[in-house]
Design a protein around this motif. Structure first.
Motif, mmCIF file in Angstrom:
data_model
loop_
_atom_site.group_PDB
_atom_site.id
_atom_site.type_symbol
_atom_site.label_atom_id
_atom_site.label_comp_id
_atom_site.label_asym_id
_atom_site.label_seq_id
_atom_site.Cartn_x
_atom_site.Cartn_y
_atom_site.Cartn_z
ATOM 1 N N THR A 2 2.738 -39.874 41.393
ATOM 2 C CA THR A 2 3.228 -39.251 42.578
ATOM 3 C C THR A 2 4.168 -40.153 43.292
ATOM 4 O OG1 THR A 2 1.243 -40.429 43.642
ATOM 5 C CG2 THR A 2 1.344 -37.894 42.905
ATOM 6 N N ALA A 3 4.854 -39.751 44.124
ATOM 7 C CA ALA A 3 5.829 -40.783 44.987
ATOM 8 C C ALA A 3 4.938 -41.809 45.910
ATOM 9 C CB ALA A 3 6.851 -39.955 46.060
ATOM 10 N N ILE A 4 5.614 -42.854 46.236
ATOM 11 C CA ILE A 4 4.911 -43.758 47.268
ATOM 12 C C ILE A 4 4.875 -42.979 48.581
ATOM 13 C CG2 ILE A 4 5.337 -46.202 48.444
ATOM 14 C CD1 ILE A 4 6.679 -47.000 45.801
ATOM 15 N N ALA A 330 6.435 -56.012 41.980
ATOM 16 C CA ALA A 330 5.598 -55.679 41.009
ATOM 17 C C ALA A 330 4.372 -56.380 41.450
ATOM 18 C CB ALA A 330 5.779 -56.066 39.534
ATOM 19 N N VAL A 331 4.220 -57.631 41.966
ATOM 20 C CA VAL A 331 3.008 -58.384 42.757
ATOM 21 C C VAL A 331 2.656 -57.540 43.918
ATOM 22 C CG1 VAL A 331 2.269 -60.509 43.663
ATOM 23 C CG2 VAL A 331 3.766 -60.496 41.668
ATOM 24 N N LEU A 332 3.650 -57.471 44.760
ATOM 25 C CA LEU A 332 3.090 -56.718 46.190
ATOM 26 C C LEU A 332 2.802 -55.332 45.748
ATOM 27 C CD1 LEU A 332 5.549 -58.241 48.652
ATOM 28 C CD2 LEU A 332 3.401 -58.882 48.139
ATOM 29 N N GLY A 333 3.410 -54.424 44.937
ATOM 30 C CA GLY A 333 2.884 -53.309 44.784
ATOM 31 C C GLY A 333 1.830 -53.029 44.241
ATOM 32 N N VAL A 334 1.225 -54.175 43.209
ATOM 33 C CA VAL A 334 -0.318 -53.927 42.747
ATOM 34 C C VAL A 334 -1.125 -54.485 43.967
ATOM 35 C CG1 VAL A 334 -1.807 -54.983 40.946
ATOM 36 C CG2 VAL A 334 0.485 -54.425 40.488
ATOM 37 N N ARG A 335 -0.746 -55.526 44.426
ATOM 38 C CA ARG A 335 -1.631 -56.170 45.459
ATOM 39 C C ARG A 335 -2.138 -55.177 46.543
ATOM 40 N NH1 ARG A 335 -0.726 -61.972 48.841
ATOM 41 N NH2 ARG A 335 -2.518 -61.693 50.094
ATOM 42 N N ARG A 340 -7.678 -48.812 46.358
ATOM 43 C CA ARG A 340 -7.378 -47.564 45.964
ATOM 44 C C ARG A 340 -8.260 -47.187 44.809
ATOM 45 N NH1 ARG A 340 -4.036 -45.323 49.987
ATOM 46 N NH2 ARG A 340 -2.899 -47.224 50.781
ATOM 47 N N PRO A 341 -8.623 -45.906 44.595
ATOM 48 C CA PRO A 341 -9.105 -45.347 43.282
ATOM 49 C C PRO A 341 -8.575 -45.955 42.075
ATOM 50 C CG PRO A 341 -8.890 -43.769 44.881
ATOM 51 C CD PRO A 341 -8.073 -44.859 45.497
ATOM 52 N N ARG A 342 -9.346 -46.050 40.972
ATOM 53 C CA ARG A 342 -8.737 -46.721 39.618
ATOM 54 C C ARG A 342 -7.666 -45.668 39.101
ATOM 55 N NH1 ARG A 342 -9.002 -44.900 34.598
ATOM 56 N NH2 ARG A 342 -10.909 -43.080 35.176
ATOM 57 N N THR A 343 -7.552 -44.759 39.464
ATOM 58 C CA THR A 343 -6.512 -43.598 39.084
ATOM 59 C C THR A 343 -5.118 -43.436 39.862
ATOM 60 O OG1 THR A 343 -7.543 -41.638 40.145
ATOM 61 C CG2 THR A 343 -7.965 -42.241 37.739
ATOM 62 N N ASP A 344 -5.126 -44.597 40.675
ATOM 63 C CA ASP A 344 -4.135 -44.580 41.997
ATOM 64 C C ASP A 344 -2.654 -44.819 41.123
ATOM 65 O OD1 ASP A 344 -2.980 -45.089 44.514
ATOM 66 O OD2 ASP A 344 -2.384 -46.647 43.505
ATOM 67 N N LEU A 345 -2.109 -43.510 41.349
ATOM 68 C CA LEU A 345 -0.771 -43.188 40.310
ATOM 69 C C LEU A 345 0.539 -44.463 40.843
ATOM 70 C CD1 LEU A 345 -0.692 -39.666 39.731
ATOM 71 C CD2 LEU A 345 -1.292 -41.388 38.294
ATOM 72 N N PRO A 346 0.706 -44.563 41.989
ATOM 73 C CA PRO A 346 2.009 -45.678 42.392
ATOM 74 C C PRO A 346 1.637 -47.046 41.988
ATOM 75 C CG PRO A 346 1.030 -44.300 44.620
ATOM 76 C CD PRO A 346 0.226 -43.870 43.259
ATOM 77 N N ARG A 347 0.311 -47.351 41.868
ATOM 78 C CA ARG A 347 -0.099 -48.660 41.495
ATOM 79 C C ARG A 347 0.320 -48.713 39.971
ATOM 80 N NH1 ARG A 347 -5.706 -50.222 42.687
ATOM 81 N NH2 ARG A 347 -6.138 -48.805 41.356
ATOM 82 N N PHE A 393 8.621 -51.003 50.486
ATOM 83 C CA PHE A 393 8.905 -51.845 51.663
ATOM 84 C C PHE A 393 9.753 -51.061 52.797
ATOM 85 C CE2 PHE A 393 10.028 -55.571 48.359
ATOM 86 C CZ PHE A 393 8.573 -55.651 48.063
ATOM 87 N N ARG A 394 10.440 -50.036 52.441
ATOM 88 C CA ARG A 394 11.111 -49.183 53.409
ATOM 89 C C ARG A 394 9.928 -48.384 54.057
ATOM 90 N NH1 ARG A 394 14.552 -43.621 52.352
ATOM 91 N NH2 ARG A 394 15.152 -43.207 54.380
ATOM 92 N N TRP A 395 8.806 -47.735 53.181
ATOM 93 C CA TRP A 395 7.735 -47.118 53.889
ATOM 94 C C TRP A 395 7.175 -47.951 54.687
ATOM 95 C CZ3 TRP A 395 2.279 -47.559 52.155
ATOM 96 C CH2 TRP A 395 1.526 -46.755 53.154
ATOM 97 N N GLU A 396 6.638 -49.061 54.215
ATOM 98 C CA GLU A 396 5.965 -50.116 55.223
ATOM 99 C C GLU A 396 6.504 -50.408 56.533
ATOM 100 O OE1 GLU A 396 3.833 -52.639 51.552
ATOM 101 O OE2 GLU A 396 5.223 -53.506 52.739
ATOM 102 N N TYR A 397 7.879 -50.499 56.372
ATOM 103 C CA TYR A 397 8.869 -50.432 57.546
ATOM 104 C C TYR A 397 8.846 -49.448 58.552
ATOM 105 C CZ TYR A 397 12.957 -51.999 60.259
ATOM 106 O OH TYR A 397 13.881 -52.255 61.283
ATOM 107 N N GLU A 398 9.004 -48.291 57.801
ATOM 108 C CA GLU A 398 9.005 -47.028 58.720
ATOM 109 C C GLU A 398 7.338 -46.820 59.424
ATOM 110 O OE1 GLU A 398 10.573 -43.769 56.514
ATOM 111 O OE2 GLU A 398 12.750 -44.539 56.774
ATOM 112 N N ALA A 399 6.587 -47.363 58.592
ATOM 113 C CA ALA A 399 5.119 -47.160 59.160
ATOM 114 C C ALA A 399 5.051 -47.806 60.295
ATOM 115 C CB ALA A 399 4.272 -47.600 57.871
ATOM 116 N N LYS A 400 5.709 -48.885 60.346
ATOM 117 C CA LYS A 400 5.333 -49.753 61.487
ATOM 118 C C LYS A 400 6.350 -49.147 62.590
ATOM 119 C CE LYS A 400 4.980 -53.499 64.170
ATOM 120 N NZ LYS A 400 3.582 -53.833 64.784
#
Length: 644
Positions: A2-4, A330-335, A340-347, A393-400
């Motif tokens: 799924t999309a972020i 990669a680091v922040l995307g996983v962290r 999230r659930p084990r099956t988290d697809l974005p991670r 990062f864009r999603w986090e920015y727009e979430a703010k």
């Protein structure tokens, strides 16, 4: 996958989605997506096909492609000459499309290079599809554009070298794995194994580097019980193994008299070719490991090894422009997907592409040496992580700062700073990579100004800042990350800055390699013999009276220009390096006695073998003036049957 997650759609966005549904477009397909993708693919096509008529055909592989196009025996077994007396020192799979193209369109340079162009464009398109399914259209467009503008990719995609096919097939395998994780179906996992097996036919053991990553991602993320997932991983691995080894088993089961001698081996064994010459000998101090003959000096002394291999002055400008951004993503995307659930697809996507990058960096760092173009295989991972990271990062920015800020970001308000920080970091890294050569120094101020516009515009957002200004700041920031590598990439359209035919590289490092290895970067195309080669071929053809072989040559270096010019049976003594023990002196003598061979072309630039020693002692030297040239340089033609 799924999309972020994105910010909640506004009323206008909901209206556009309804219009998309009425027009037949996917619900989440923005209006700009298809035109933007078409533009990226058009840019890729132009960059990869520019000057295709004068493409840098690898001398050795170009000769084999011409031969493979004229003989089924040579085609299937990768024969270096039309008679298939000895094979190339790789598996032939990557060259089958090239040989088919030459067979269809004729012995033209552009025909041999055309499949590489197609493979390169297909890789860009396929990566877009895969990243889109994982992280959405914005990430997919960034990934496709980043891959298109990777300098080593542009330099490589006009050269007849296996890494283009390897990259395409592994990207296809990643897409199949992604589908297997998302759908919980077995067929995509089997398809993934097939793609990896076909990639093995292109570049052998290098194709297997992704298998541990693929297995770990599926085991960690896919739905189902652990034992169920493990069994499926084993099934996919078994398919990959079976497809990978299929050619080797066929070659092993074929009588030696019915196939070429396998170059690079001391025992004519396909497993020695793959696991020895192209395997253990590259990672040990024994160059003859597992039945291999001593490898080429060029592939062992490039100096591109060690922990800093990806960022040195040679390799760094070829591929590493987005490396800090990819690692950060990669680091922040996983962290940030922790909890999230084990099956988290974005991670899972960050794990997949981050693992791809990490395992290749590790293996390259411990090998005995790497050509810069080997790193083209990590370009899709860097591009995918860059696209996925910027989307996150864009999603986090727009979430703010969006119309409806996400509640979860009220407590973690500093996360929105990742977007401007990533742009600033990537632009600064471009200055570091370009600084030793200052090759595109005129672009550095452009990159700095774009980065400043992007960072300041994103950092200083206020409650009254219009979305249009924010989008402009984001576009400026993305342009800042790509403008300098684009300059290096475009430079390779000039043959002077495209490296050698044996080692395509962009920029001044390619020029340095070109000038330092004057014997290697020959760019002879198909059907384009030099004056010397034309005179020699005319002489040999005129004086040929029923012999099977036009002549015997000392190593492939001597045979390459003749084989590219004319598809004829040529006995290549010693194979690529000149050290392969074929033919023996007895075999050579028997061919001469049976009137299957008359002439031998020897050189002082390759090792002496028993066969070449026999030729020098039993054959008569022919003066170059006999076939119309004043001097033949380091080559000497011998007549082994002067009375015939």
């Amino acid at each position: 996958m799924t999309a972020i997650p994105a910010a909640q759609p506004t009323g206008a966005q909901q209206g556009r989605r309804a219009a998309n549904r009425r027009s037949g477009r996917p619900e989440d397909a923005p209006r700009w997506e298809r035109p933007a993708l078409a533009a990226v693919l058009a840019v890729a096509t132009v960059l990869y096909s520019w000057g295709i008529g004068q493409a840098a055909l690898h001398p050795f592989y170009g000769a084999a492609i011409r031969s493979m196009a004229g003989s089924w025996r040579a085609f299937f077994f990768g024969g270096l000459d039309a008679a298939g007396s000895i094979s190339i020192d790789k598996l032939p799979g990557a060259f089958w499309p090239d040989a088919v193209s030459v067979w269809l369109f004729g012995p033209h340079t552009w025909a041999a290079a055309l499949p590489q162009v197609v493979e390169g464009v297909l890789t860009v398109w396929l990566l877009h599809r895969i990243v889109r399914a994982w992280a959405g259209p914005f990430a997919a467009l960034i990934a496709a554009l980043a891959l298109t503008l990777t300098p080593v990719t542009v330099a490589l995609n006009r050269a007849t070298i296996p890494d283009t096919a390897l990259t395409l097939l592994l990207v296809a395998a990643a897409g199949a794995l992604q589908k297997a994780v998302r759908t919980e179906r077995l067929l995509p996992l089997i398809t993934c194994g097939i793609w990896v097996g076909l990639a093995f036919q292109a570049k052998m053991l290098q194709a297997w580097l992704v298998l541990p990553v693929f297995a770990a991602v599926y085991q960690l993320v896919a739905p189902g019980r652990p034992l169920h997932r493990a069994v499926r991983v084993l099934v996919g691995g078994a398919v990959a193994l079976a497809v990978s080894c299929s050619w080797m088993f066929i070659a092993w089961a074929t009588p030696a008299a019915d196939r070429p001698y396998l170059d690079g081996t001391s025992d004519n064994n396909p497993f020695a070719l793959v696991f020895g010459y192209n395997g253990l000998s590259r990672f040990s101090s024994d160059p003859t490991a597992f039945g291999a003959v001593a490898g080429t000096a060029a592939s062992r002394t490039t100096g591109n090894t060690g922990w800093d291999m990806l960022i040195n002055d040679t390799v760094g400008p070829q591929v590493a422009w987005l490396l800090p951004l990819a690692v950060l993503a990669a680091v922040l995307g996983v962290r940030r997907r922790a909890g999230r659930p084990r099956t988290d697809l974005p991670r899972a996507g960050f794990l997949l592409w981050g693992g791809w990058l990490a395992v290749h960096a590790l293996v390259f760092s411990v090998s005995n040496g790497n050509h810069a173009y080997y790193t083209a295989v990590i370009a899709p991972a860097l591009a995918a992580l860059a696209g996925g990271g910027l989307a996150l990062f864009r999603w986090e920015y727009e979430a703010k700062y969006g119309p409806e800020p996400a509640a979860e970001y009220e407590a973690a308000s500093r996360r929105h700073l990742a977007l401007p920080a990533a742009i600033a970091l990537t632009a600064a890294w471009a200055l570091v990579l370009d600084w030793p050569t200052r090759f595109v120094s005129w672009l550095l101020p452009v990159a700095v100004m774009l980065a400043l516009c992007g960072v300041v515009g994103l950092w200083s957002r206020g409650p009254r800042t219009s979305p249009r200004k924010i989008h402009a700041a984001l576009a400026a920031g993305i342009a800042a990350t790509l403008v300098v590598p684009a300059g290096w990439a475009v430079s390779s359209l000039n043959p002077l800055y495209a490296g050698a035919a044996t080692s395509p590289m962009a920029g001044p490092v390619g020029k340095s390699y070109h000038e330092h290895h004057r014997h290697a970067p020959r760019r002879g195309g198909l059907d384009r013999p030099s004056t010397r080669d034309t005179a020699l071929l005319d002489y040999l053809t005129t004086h040929r009276h029923g012999e099977k072989y036009l002549l015997a040559t000392q190593a492939a270096y001597t045979a390459e220009p003749l084989l590219r010019a004319k598809s004829e049976p040529v006995l290549v003594m010693g194979g690529f390096t000149g050290s392969t023990p074929f033919p023996t002196a007895q075999q050579l003598g028997s061919l001469v006695t049976a009137h299957q061979l008359r002439y031998a072309l020897l050189t002082t630039q390759r090792p002496t073998t028993p066969a070449t020693t026999w030729a020098k002692s039993h054959c008569t030297r022919i003066r170059p003036t006999a076939y119309g040239v004043r001097t033949d340089g380091s080559f000497t033609l011998y007549d082994c049957n002067p009375q015939g």
